[in-house]
Motif scaffolding. Sequence first.
Motif, short mmCIF file in Angstrom:
data_model
loop_
_atom_site.label_atom_id
_atom_site.label_comp_id
_atom_site.label_asym_id
_atom_site.label_seq_id
_atom_site.Cartn_x
_atom_site.Cartn_y
_atom_site.Cartn_z
N MET A 1 5.59 15.27 63.48
CA MET A 1 4.60 16.28 63.10
C MET A 1 3.20 15.78 63.42
SD MET A 1 4.19 18.32 59.45
CE MET A 1 3.60 16.93 58.52
N ALA A 2 2.32 16.68 63.74
CA ALA A 2 0.95 16.32 64.07
C ALA A 2 0.25 15.68 62.87
CB ALA A 2 0.18 17.57 64.51
N THR A 3 -0.78 14.91 63.15
CA THR A 3 -1.54 14.23 62.09
C THR A 3 -2.39 15.24 61.32
OG1 THR A 3 -1.65 12.25 63.47
CG2 THR A 3 -3.19 12.41 61.62
N GLU A 4 -2.38 15.10 60.02
CA GLU A 4 -3.19 15.99 59.18
C GLU A 4 -4.67 15.78 59.46
OE1 GLU A 4 -4.03 16.52 54.41
OE2 GLU A 4 -1.97 16.16 55.11
N PRO A 5 -5.45 16.86 59.50
CA PRO A 5 -6.89 16.72 59.77
C PRO A 5 -7.58 15.84 58.74
CG PRO A 5 -6.21 19.01 59.90
CD PRO A 5 -5.04 18.26 59.35
N VAL A 6 -8.64 15.22 59.16
CA VAL A 6 -9.44 14.35 58.29
C VAL A 6 -10.80 15.00 58.05
CG1 VAL A 6 -10.53 12.09 58.05
CG2 VAL A 6 -8.28 12.28 59.13
N ARG A 7 -11.22 15.01 56.82
CA ARG A 7 -12.52 15.59 56.47
C ARG A 7 -13.64 14.77 57.10
NH1 ARG A 7 -11.52 15.63 51.77
NH2 ARG A 7 -10.95 17.79 51.34
N VAL A 8 -14.57 15.45 57.78
CA VAL A 8 -15.71 14.78 58.42
C VAL A 8 -16.99 15.34 57.81
CG1 VAL A 8 -16.94 14.38 60.57
CG2 VAL A 8 -14.44 14.44 60.56
N ILE A 9 -17.88 14.47 57.40
CA ILE A 9 -19.18 14.88 56.89
C ILE A 9 -20.26 14.42 57.86
CG2 ILE A 9 -18.37 14.79 54.51
CD1 ILE A 9 -19.92 12.19 54.18
N PRO A 10 -21.46 14.94 57.73
CA PRO A 10 -22.54 14.52 58.66
C PRO A 10 -22.79 13.03 58.61
CG PRO A 10 -23.19 16.45 57.39
CD PRO A 10 -21.92 15.97 56.79
N ASP A 11 -23.22 12.49 59.72
CA ASP A 11 -23.58 11.08 59.80
C ASP A 11 -24.77 10.82 58.87
OD1 ASP A 11 -24.73 8.55 60.65
OD2 ASP A 11 -23.54 8.75 62.49
N SER A 12 -24.72 9.73 58.12
CA SER A 12 -25.80 9.41 57.19
C SER A 12 -27.12 9.14 57.91
CB SER A 12 -25.43 8.21 56.31
OG SER A 12 -25.15 7.08 57.11
N ALA A 13 -27.04 8.90 59.22
CA ALA A 13 -28.26 8.68 60.00
C ALA A 13 -28.91 10.00 60.43
CB ALA A 13 -27.94 7.83 61.23
N TRP A 14 -28.21 11.10 60.27
CA TRP A 14 -28.78 12.42 60.61
C TRP A 14 -30.03 12.66 59.80
CZ3 TRP A 14 -27.28 17.49 58.00
CH2 TRP A 14 -27.80 18.60 58.71
N ARG A 15 -31.07 13.15 60.41
CA ARG A 15 -32.37 13.23 59.74
C ARG A 15 -32.40 14.23 58.58
NH1 ARG A 15 -36.28 17.02 62.17
NH2 ARG A 15 -35.24 18.38 63.68
N HIS A 16 -31.41 15.14 58.55
CA HIS A 16 -31.35 16.10 57.44
C HIS A 16 -30.25 15.76 56.45
CE1 HIS A 16 -34.23 18.58 59.56
NE2 HIS A 16 -33.41 18.74 60.59
N TYR A 17 -29.75 14.53 56.51
CA TYR A 17 -28.60 14.17 55.67
C TYR A 17 -28.92 14.30 54.18
CZ TYR A 17 -24.74 11.52 53.66
OH TYR A 17 -23.65 11.14 52.92
N ASP A 18 -30.10 13.87 53.76
CA ASP A 18 -30.48 13.97 52.35
C ASP A 18 -30.53 15.43 51.90
OD1 ASP A 18 -30.60 11.25 52.14
OD2 ASP A 18 -32.79 11.13 52.30
N LEU A 19 -31.02 16.31 52.78
CA LEU A 19 -31.06 17.73 52.46
C LEU A 19 -29.64 18.26 52.28
CD1 LEU A 19 -32.55 20.47 52.18
CD2 LEU A 19 -32.28 20.73 54.67
N TYR A 20 -28.75 17.88 53.18
CA TYR A 20 -27.35 18.29 53.09
C TYR A 20 -26.76 17.89 51.74
CZ TYR A 20 -22.31 17.56 53.68
OH TYR A 20 -20.95 17.53 53.50
N GLN A 21 -27.00 16.67 51.31
CA GLN A 21 -26.47 16.21 50.02
C GLN A 21 -27.07 16.99 48.86
OE1 GLN A 21 -27.04 11.82 50.13
NE2 GLN A 21 -24.81 11.77 49.99
N ARG A 22 -28.38 17.25 48.92
CA ARG A 22 -29.03 17.96 47.81
C ARG A 22 -28.58 19.43 47.76
NH1 ARG A 22 -33.58 14.67 49.37
NH2 ARG A 22 -34.38 16.39 50.64
N VAL A 23 -28.37 20.05 48.91
CA VAL A 23 -27.87 21.42 48.93
C VAL A 23 -26.48 21.48 48.31
CG1 VAL A 23 -27.04 23.28 50.43
CG2 VAL A 23 -29.26 22.22 50.87
N THR A 24 -25.64 20.49 48.63
CA THR A 24 -24.31 20.44 48.04
C THR A 24 -24.39 20.31 46.53
OG1 THR A 24 -23.43 19.40 50.06
CG2 THR A 24 -22.09 19.23 48.07
N GLU A 25 -25.29 19.46 46.05
CA GLU A 25 -25.48 19.31 44.61
C GLU A 25 -25.98 20.62 43.99
OE1 GLU A 25 -28.20 16.08 44.36
OE2 GLU A 25 -26.70 14.54 44.86
N ALA A 26 -26.87 21.29 44.68
CA ALA A 26 -27.41 22.56 44.17
C ALA A 26 -26.30 23.60 44.05
CB ALA A 26 -28.52 23.07 45.09
#
Length: 278
Positions: A1-26
């Motif tokens: 059987m094919a491999t189950e997908p793996v969850r991928v989040i933005p790279d922590s080096a992405w310049r909007h990474y902090d915004l992404y985290q705060r939006v998720t918290e919001a």
Amino acid sequence: MATEPVRVIPDSAWRHYDLYQRVTEALYALPFYFKSETMIAGIMATDIFTLNAAFGATIEDQVVNTLNAMRSIWDPQGQYKLYGFIRQPQTFPDVLCRRVSPSDNEDTTIMGIELKGWYLLAKEGEPSFRFQVTPAACNPQDLIVVVPWALSNVISGVPRVFTPFVESARYAAEYRNFHWQHLRNAVSSTEIVSPTISNAYPKKSDKIADRPISDSGKNFGRFARTGLMDEYLQLAKSEPLAGIEARHWLSFFKAFQEQRSGDEIETEVRRLSNLHSE
């Protein structure tokens, strides 16, 4: 059987990474900030299951308005003063975080949210929306968000929202396909045809939906049936409405709709609600 997908989040080096985290918290904090000017009354108890179709889009609009009102959470330093959440129905994703007045031909979108309202007392007992977008149309920072809601007095009052389901949109799309092809024990073809996508945030005219070769039951994309939401759905149905868990209200309405008149149901709803308030 094919491999189950793996969850991928933005790279922590992405310049909007902090915004992404705060939006998720919001998003998780939505129940504490959500405000609605919609007052619903006069709904027959026998029509309680129809509320999602009647008011679902309104609730989703009000969620977007609430997110914009929560700027102090997702933009505490004022770095994104020119940005906001903008609804764009009929294409993916439903909501964009972008500059409010971009220059011509300039893409200022930072992230997208596929937003779905879910009426907790809908007859299906689970979100019925279809999520068919191909994974290639999703950036790592894009989210699929399901916001459960109900009326404050069960059959009347103002809408209340509860803790949402928040997941990576790309992972959700990949897992949907994995479930369709490998987990259903299907006897028909499990092949899926994917469109060619050159970039995320497509235009309305772009073809972005994955299509199964065989789907006689029209079930492809029924996201709540993939299993990803199973644990969350149990928690959501335990939310108290007038002191009684949503799952019990749902069972009550289903049973009584088959046996009682609308007036009898409404009388019983008010009796149960009053018992809790006494």
